[in-house]
Scaffold this motif. Sequence first.
Motif, PDB file in Angstrom:
ATOM      1  N   ARG A 266      -5.422   5.367   6.731  1.00 31.51           N
ATOM      2  CA  ARG A 266      -6.657   4.780   6.223  1.00 31.51           C
ATOM      3  C   ARG A 266      -6.353   3.365   5.791  1.00 31.51           C
TER       4      ARG A 266
ATOM      5  N   LEU B 289      10.631  -0.548   6.863  1.00 40.73           N
ATOM      6  CA  LEU B 289       9.190  -0.294   6.980  1.00 40.73           C
ATOM      7  C   LEU B 289       8.846   1.182   6.768  1.00 40.73           C
ATOM      8  N   GLY B 290       9.846   2.036   6.720  1.00 38.21           N
ATOM      9  CA  GLY B 290       9.572   3.469   6.606  1.00 38.21           C
ATOM     10  C   GLY B 290       9.055   4.068   7.902  1.00 38.21           C
TER      11      GLY B 290
ATOM     12  N   ASP C 282       2.451  -3.780  12.516  1.00 37.45           N
ATOM     13  CA  ASP C 282       3.230  -2.783  11.774  1.00 37.45           C
ATOM     14  C   ASP C 282       4.301  -2.183  12.693  1.00 37.45           C
TER      15      ASP C 282
ATOM     16  N   ARG D 206      -1.121   0.849  14.965  1.00 38.04           N
ATOM     17  CA  ARG D 206      -0.930  -0.052  13.822  1.00 38.04           C
ATOM     18  C   ARG D 206      -0.119  -1.292  14.176  1.00 38.04           C
TER      19      ARG D 206
ATOM     20  N   TYR E 113      -4.614  -0.020   5.225  1.00 40.40           N
ATOM     21  CA  TYR E 113      -3.197  -0.401   5.254  1.00 40.40           C
ATOM     22  C   TYR E 113      -2.261   0.793   5.037  1.00 40.40           C
ATOM     23  N   LEU E 114      -2.776   1.856   4.403  1.00 38.16           N
ATOM     24  CA  LEU E 114      -1.915   2.998   4.094  1.00 38.16           C
ATOM     25  C   LEU E 114      -1.460   3.700   5.368  1.00 38.16           C
ATOM     26  N   PRO E 115      -0.157   3.776   5.605  1.00 39.39           N
ATOM     27  CA  PRO E 115       0.307   4.484   6.805  1.00 39.39           C
ATOM     28  C   PRO E 115       0.063   5.988   6.674  1.00 39.39           C
TER      29      PRO E 115
ATOM     30  N   ARG F 260       0.826  -1.218   0.000  1.00 40.73           N
ATOM     31  CA  ARG F 260       0.000   0.000   0.000  1.00 40.73           C
ATOM     32  C   ARG F 260       0.853   1.257   0.000  1.00 40.73           C
ATOM     33  N   ARG F 261       2.013   1.177   0.636  1.00 41.39           N
ATOM     34  CA  ARG F 261       2.954   2.306   0.587  1.00 41.39           C
ATOM     35  C   ARG F 261       3.420   2.535  -0.848  1.00 41.39           C
TER      36      ARG F 261
END
Lengths: 258, 258
Positions: free
Chosen positions: B81, B43-44, B12, B6, B83-85, A141-142
Amino acid sequence: MDPRDRGLAYGDGVFETLRVTAAGQVPLWPLHRQRLQAGCAALGIPLELSRLEQALADQLSASAGQGGVLKLIVTRGVGGRGYLPPASPVPNWFWQHGALPVWADSLRREGLTLGLCSTPLYPEPLAGFKHLNRLPQVQARREVARQGWHEGLLLSAHRQPLEATAMNLFARIDGHWWTPDLAAAGAGVGGVMRQWLLQHLAGQVRCDLRPLSQLRTAEAVFLCNSVVGVLPVRKLAQWHWPVSESVRQLQQTVDTLF
Amino acid sequence: MDPRDRGLAYGDGVFETLRVTAAGQVPLWPLHRQRLQAGCAALGIPLELSRLEQALADQLSASAGQGGVLKLIVTRGVGGRGYLPPASPVPNWFWQHGALPVWADSLRREGLTLGLCSTPLYPEPLAGFKHLNRLPQVQARREVARQGWHEGLLLSAHRQPLEATAMNLFARIDGHWWTPDLAAAGAGVGGVMRQWLLQHLAGQVRCDLRPLSQLRTAEAVFLCNSVVGVLPVRKLAQWHWPVSESVRQLQQTVDTLF
């Protein structure tokens, strides 16, 4: 919540994202319940379904008339030594109310742009269940956001289309419906809307694994999940598809559920 | 903690389990920090290392003189929103103090019984990192308990030994040390004690993937992690190994770290 909850520690649990109608109903609950039960059974999480359904009823009546999305997380609860679960786990559950995701009417009508995610979706022993180990989807998704796509298509390591990050994939090919055989791939999430469509289109959907190139000749492509229903796909890389009447009809049929 | 974190929703985040000495030190912290940083980068998750290290120092001074185990979980924090971080995540971290796991002195001396886990450990894009998606280990650890083993050996889909559920694997074969090449397998957790041993035994460890049958001819086998150090293996299925002097020496060397 207790930070020792194994849901946090190991993603040791499952979840469901429920579409709630304005009348306070969850039309697809039987299918959600089935997947929830199967996931808990696979993980060995003892689920008292009658208590859970009572809690769901309370949540729905507390928010009646609003509609939207209700997310349910069920974890194995607190404790255990390291990875070893306690002998008698006491599951926890968590509810979270939210608004429907906003998909502009134009996208619902004209279709969205799909991108090809760069990392394959690998097989896993717990494929199909909606467990809490969702880093592959988070990472994908990222990438969708970085690339500016609406959604991303996840391929197997053999470059067979499997699903999108949060939706399942269907296509109309040579006059029949097709969806990837996730059980055969041993990967992906068995979506509730996919399940409903397989029942609704009983006997009309071929379910197998195909190379990506099969999509090129598709007459129509759509994504689906239990929250937004059916969304046509209009573009993937250099491939374009019209929004066929067959997809439009399915979209309308599904919308009547909500 | 916030149930919208998350870490709970998707696993996450990443974690480290730190051995703390009676003097309130974490001897292997530089290697833990390295893995933590690498995992967050993959993972950012933006990690403010100086703040984290200050928090670690506070935790250690608050529990000085006790020693034991300190678990650290770092998550991407709340929100996004689906899965979007969120575009600018605010990581959360959680500390948990615990006692050292009890391994009877006799087991540390005479070695433990390893079983063969029935489910393979599949490759994954985030292999090596100690992320919070740990259901494969949880499921394997349940099997270990059902079978009454001390630990369980996880094999690749090609039946190559990779690691135990919570420890890395080493063996002495034909007069040299060997450990599975987890990077080549694209699976498993790059353990901090494994890393330390690779440095300590610089140039003396062969690192590749071998069939399970190679273990049959091993002169000695041991497991390791950063909490319990080195534990000899005395038995796997019908195979038996003595606790060699070479393993005993490594065990003693590692114990001096603590």
